[in-house]
Design a protein around this motif. Structure first.
Motif, PDB file in Angstrom:
ATOM      1  N   VAL A  28       0.757  -1.210   0.205  1.00  0.00           N
ATOM      2  CA  VAL A  28      -0.021  -0.264  -0.100  1.00  0.00           C
ATOM      3  C   VAL A  28       1.485   1.322   0.648  1.00  0.00           C
ATOM      4  CG1 VAL A  28      -1.740   1.702   1.056  1.00  0.00           C
ATOM      5  CG2 VAL A  28      -2.222  -0.506   0.830  1.00  0.00           C
ATOM      6  N   ALA A  29       2.179   0.992   0.938  1.00  0.00           N
ATOM      7  CA  ALA A  29       2.856   1.733   0.804  1.00  0.00           C
ATOM      8  C   ALA A  29       3.574   2.696  -0.193  1.00  0.00           C
ATOM      9  CB  ALA A  29       4.215   2.122   1.935  1.00  0.00           C
ATOM     10  N   ARG A  30       3.576   1.558  -1.309  1.00  0.00           N
ATOM     11  CA  ARG A  30       4.443   1.771  -2.705  1.00  0.00           C
ATOM     12  C   ARG A  30       3.257   2.175  -3.821  1.00  0.00           C
ATOM     13  NH1 ARG A  30       7.847  -1.314  -0.274  1.00  0.00           N
ATOM     14  NH2 ARG A  30      10.133  -1.100  -1.761  1.00  0.00           N
ATOM     15  N   ALA A  36       1.232   9.034  -6.196  1.00  0.00           N
ATOM     16  CA  ALA A  36       1.171  10.548  -5.923  1.00  0.00           C
ATOM     17  C   ALA A  36       2.540  11.136  -7.071  1.00  0.00           C
ATOM     18  CB  ALA A  36       1.880  10.327  -4.797  1.00  0.00           C
ATOM     19  N   ALA A  37       3.661   9.388  -7.473  1.00  0.00           N
ATOM     20  CA  ALA A  37       4.128  10.174  -9.160  1.00  0.00           C
ATOM     21  C   ALA A  37       3.383  10.753  -9.807  1.00  0.00           C
ATOM     22  CB  ALA A  37       4.962   9.436  -8.736  1.00  0.00           C
ATOM     23  N   SER A  38       2.727   9.454 -10.577  1.00  0.00           N
ATOM     24  CA  SER A  38       1.932   9.133 -11.126  1.00  0.00           C
ATOM     25  C   SER A  38       0.492   9.553 -11.915  1.00  0.00           C
ATOM     26  CB  SER A  38       2.225   7.528 -12.022  1.00  0.00           C
ATOM     27  OG  SER A  38       1.406   7.019 -11.506  1.00  0.00           O
ATOM     28  N   THR A  39      -0.079   9.631 -10.511  1.00  0.00           N
ATOM     29  CA  THR A  39      -1.590   9.773 -10.707  1.00  0.00           C
ATOM     30  C   THR A  39      -1.991  11.514  -9.809  1.00  0.00           C
ATOM     31  OG1 THR A  39      -2.454   7.905  -9.782  1.00  0.00           O
ATOM     32  CG2 THR A  39      -2.393   7.697 -12.194  1.00  0.00           C
ATOM     33  N   PRO A  40      -0.984  12.233  -9.891  1.00  0.00           N
ATOM     34  CA  PRO A  40      -1.220  13.100  -8.527  1.00  0.00           C
ATOM     35  C   PRO A  40      -3.164  13.779  -8.749  1.00  0.00           C
ATOM     36  CG  PRO A  40      -0.219  13.911 -10.226  1.00  0.00           C
ATOM     37  CD  PRO A  40      -0.527  12.648 -10.928  1.00  0.00           C
ATOM     38  N   ASP A 179      11.410  -5.333  -2.616  1.00  0.00           N
ATOM     39  CA  ASP A 179      11.121  -4.913  -3.421  1.00  0.00           C
ATOM     40  C   ASP A 179      10.879  -4.772  -4.319  1.00  0.00           C
ATOM     41  OD1 ASP A 179      11.463  -3.631  -0.247  1.00  0.00           O
ATOM     42  OD2 ASP A 179      13.630  -3.061  -0.294  1.00  0.00           O
ATOM     43  N   ALA A 180      11.967  -5.089  -5.051  1.00  0.00           N
ATOM     44  CA  ALA A 180      11.540  -5.176  -6.346  1.00  0.00           C
ATOM     45  C   ALA A 180       9.823  -5.886  -6.894  1.00  0.00           C
ATOM     46  CB  ALA A 180      12.854  -5.196  -7.426  1.00  0.00           C
ATOM     47  N   ALA A 181       9.932  -6.763  -6.518  1.00  0.00           N
ATOM     48  CA  ALA A 181       8.517  -6.643  -7.158  1.00  0.00           C
ATOM     49  C   ALA A 181       7.346  -6.068  -6.721  1.00  0.00           C
ATOM     50  CB  ALA A 181       8.557  -8.781  -6.714  1.00  0.00           C
ATOM     51  N   LEU A 182       6.901  -5.578  -5.511  1.00  0.00           N
ATOM     52  CA  LEU A 182       6.555  -4.185  -4.692  1.00  0.00           C
ATOM     53  C   LEU A 182       5.995  -3.674  -5.674  1.00  0.00           C
ATOM     54  CD1 LEU A 182       7.064  -5.011  -0.625  1.00  0.00           C
ATOM     55  CD2 LEU A 182       4.874  -6.232  -2.396  1.00  0.00           C
ATOM     56  N   ASP A 183       7.321  -2.931  -5.758  1.00  0.00           N
ATOM     57  CA  ASP A 183       7.222  -1.482  -6.547  1.00  0.00           C
ATOM     58  C   ASP A 183       6.744  -2.293  -7.607  1.00  0.00           C
ATOM     59  OD1 ASP A 183       8.767   0.316  -5.777  1.00  0.00           O
ATOM     60  OD2 ASP A 183      10.723  -0.388  -5.719  1.00  0.00           O
ATOM     61  N   GLU A 184       7.131  -3.046  -8.834  1.00  0.00           N
ATOM     62  CA  GLU A 184       6.022  -3.743  -9.936  1.00  0.00           C
ATOM     63  C   GLU A 184       4.478  -3.676  -9.764  1.00  0.00           C
ATOM     64  OE1 GLU A 184       8.139  -6.814 -12.283  1.00  0.00           O
ATOM     65  OE2 GLU A 184       6.649  -7.115 -12.775  1.00  0.00           O
ATOM     66  N   LEU A 185       4.248  -4.627  -8.607  1.00  0.00           N
ATOM     67  CA  LEU A 185       2.665  -4.879  -8.480  1.00  0.00           C
ATOM     68  C   LEU A 185       2.249  -3.352  -7.928  1.00  0.00           C
ATOM     69  CD1 LEU A 185       1.226  -7.224  -7.387  1.00  0.00           C
ATOM     70  CD2 LEU A 185       2.429  -7.682  -5.404  1.00  0.00           C
ATOM     71  N   ALA A 186       3.062  -1.943  -7.261  1.00  0.00           N
ATOM     72  CA  ALA A 186       2.282  -1.196  -7.221  1.00  0.00           C
ATOM     73  C   ALA A 186       2.073  -0.747  -8.286  1.00  0.00           C
ATOM     74  CB  ALA A 186       3.086  -0.062  -6.665  1.00  0.00           C
ATOM     75  N   GLY A 187       2.606  -0.568  -9.535  1.00  0.00           N
ATOM     76  CA  GLY A 187       2.454  -0.064 -11.312  1.00  0.00           C
ATOM     77  C   GLY A 187       1.166  -0.877 -11.314  1.00  0.00           C
TER      78      GLY A 187
END
Ligand SMILES: Cc1cc2nc3c(=O)[nH]c(=O)nc-3n(C[C@H](O)[C@H](O)[C@H](O)COP(=O)(O)O)c2cc1C
Length: 274
Positions: A28-30, A36-40, A179-187
């Protein structure tokens, strides 16, 4: 879309303070950071139901009344309401479970059983889901595979999944990969609600026809399922929605249905021997 609602169904006896809860928090944090960065301007709301807090009892009472008389007839209907409302309101649902004895936790299984009527009356076609599991060392394949199959029957399509070993997180290399997998999943989470429903697969189309057989076979037990299917025109359809149904997979599904029907009618179906 100026608001996105994420619903979290957490099947851990340790609640939000456990390893599974921490993994959900990480995701959720990611999602918040990427959003916030991609869809402000898009407001992100997260609702969580800890299934142990619902008080669903030792297990589903197996009265089948949810299927024959409607979900309101379930003795746990009111207790399950927060989970139902969460899934109804969410743009995407995260189902998260610890692995217990190479499967989902009993708490998560109990939750799934309490919504078994959704196998007959799917309510979440077109809604994306993300699946998470944590373990000491393994069993993610069975736990996530089970969850994927279960929620697909309710209509959800899984857009991403992740199984993480808690003890491994102490090692920087493993932590980095998680962390990398979580970042991808966040996208993936951010994109999923507006990406539309994927084309149904052969397995999906067979599932649709098997569900129809179930509903047809249960007509004498109660009118609820058949009325639900009638209202939606599903008795005359190839799939639950107006998503494009691929030709060849649909033909295969029709052939499988024909064989199952013949097996039922002629009594030629064989018992399962593995
Ligand atoms: C009853 C029980 C069975 C478990 N079975 C497994 C297992 O099959 N495989 C595994 O790797 N870990 C197993 N574990 C460990 C948990 O999956 C792991 O500690 C998990 O991250 C705990 O998440 P939680 O803090 O959210 O409860 C088991 C734990 C319990 C309590």
């Amino acid at each position: 879309m100026n608001e996105m609602r994420i619903g979290v169904v957490l099947g851990s006896g340790h609640g939000t303070a456990g390893t599974t809860g921490a993994l959900v928090d990480d995701l959720v944090a990611r999602v918040r950071a990427h959003g916030a960065a991609s869809t402000p301007g898009v407001e992100l709301n997260v609702d969580t139901v800890v299934v142990e807090d619902l008080g669903l009892g030792q297990s589903c009472p197996a009265c089948l009344s949810c299927m024959t008389a409607g979900e309101q007839a379930c003795p746990s209907y009111d207790r399950a309401a927060p989970a139902r409302q969460l899934m109804d309101a969410a743009d995407l649902v995260v189902f998260a479970t610890p692995v217990h004895s190479f499967q989902v936790s009993a708490a998560m299984k109990r939750f799934v059983d309490h919504f078994a009527y959704l196998i007959h009356r799917p309510a979440y076609v077109g809604k994306p889901a993300v699946l998470l599991s944590t373990a000491a060392g393994g069993g993610h394949d069975a736990a996530l595979g089970y969850l994927r199959t279960a929620v697909r029957r309710w209509g959800f399509h899984t857009v991403g999944q992740l199984g993480v070993n808690g003890p491994g997180l102490r090692r920087p290399a493993y932590r980095g990969r998680v962390d990398a997998a979580l970042d991808e999943l966040a996208g993936t989470v951010l994109a999923a609600p507006t990406a539309g429903e994927p084309r149904p697969t052969t397995a999906d189309l067979i599932g649709f026809r098997v569900a129809r057989l179930l509903v047809e076979g249960g007509r004498e037990d109660g009118p609820v399922d058949a009325a639900y299917w009638n209202e939606r025109g599903w008795f005359d359809a190839d799939w639950f929605s107006d998503a494009t149904v691929p030709f060849l997979p649909n033909r295969i599904a029709a052939t499988v249905e024909k064989r199952i029907r013949a097996g039922i009618e002629q009594g030629s179906a064989k018992p399962y021997r593995g």
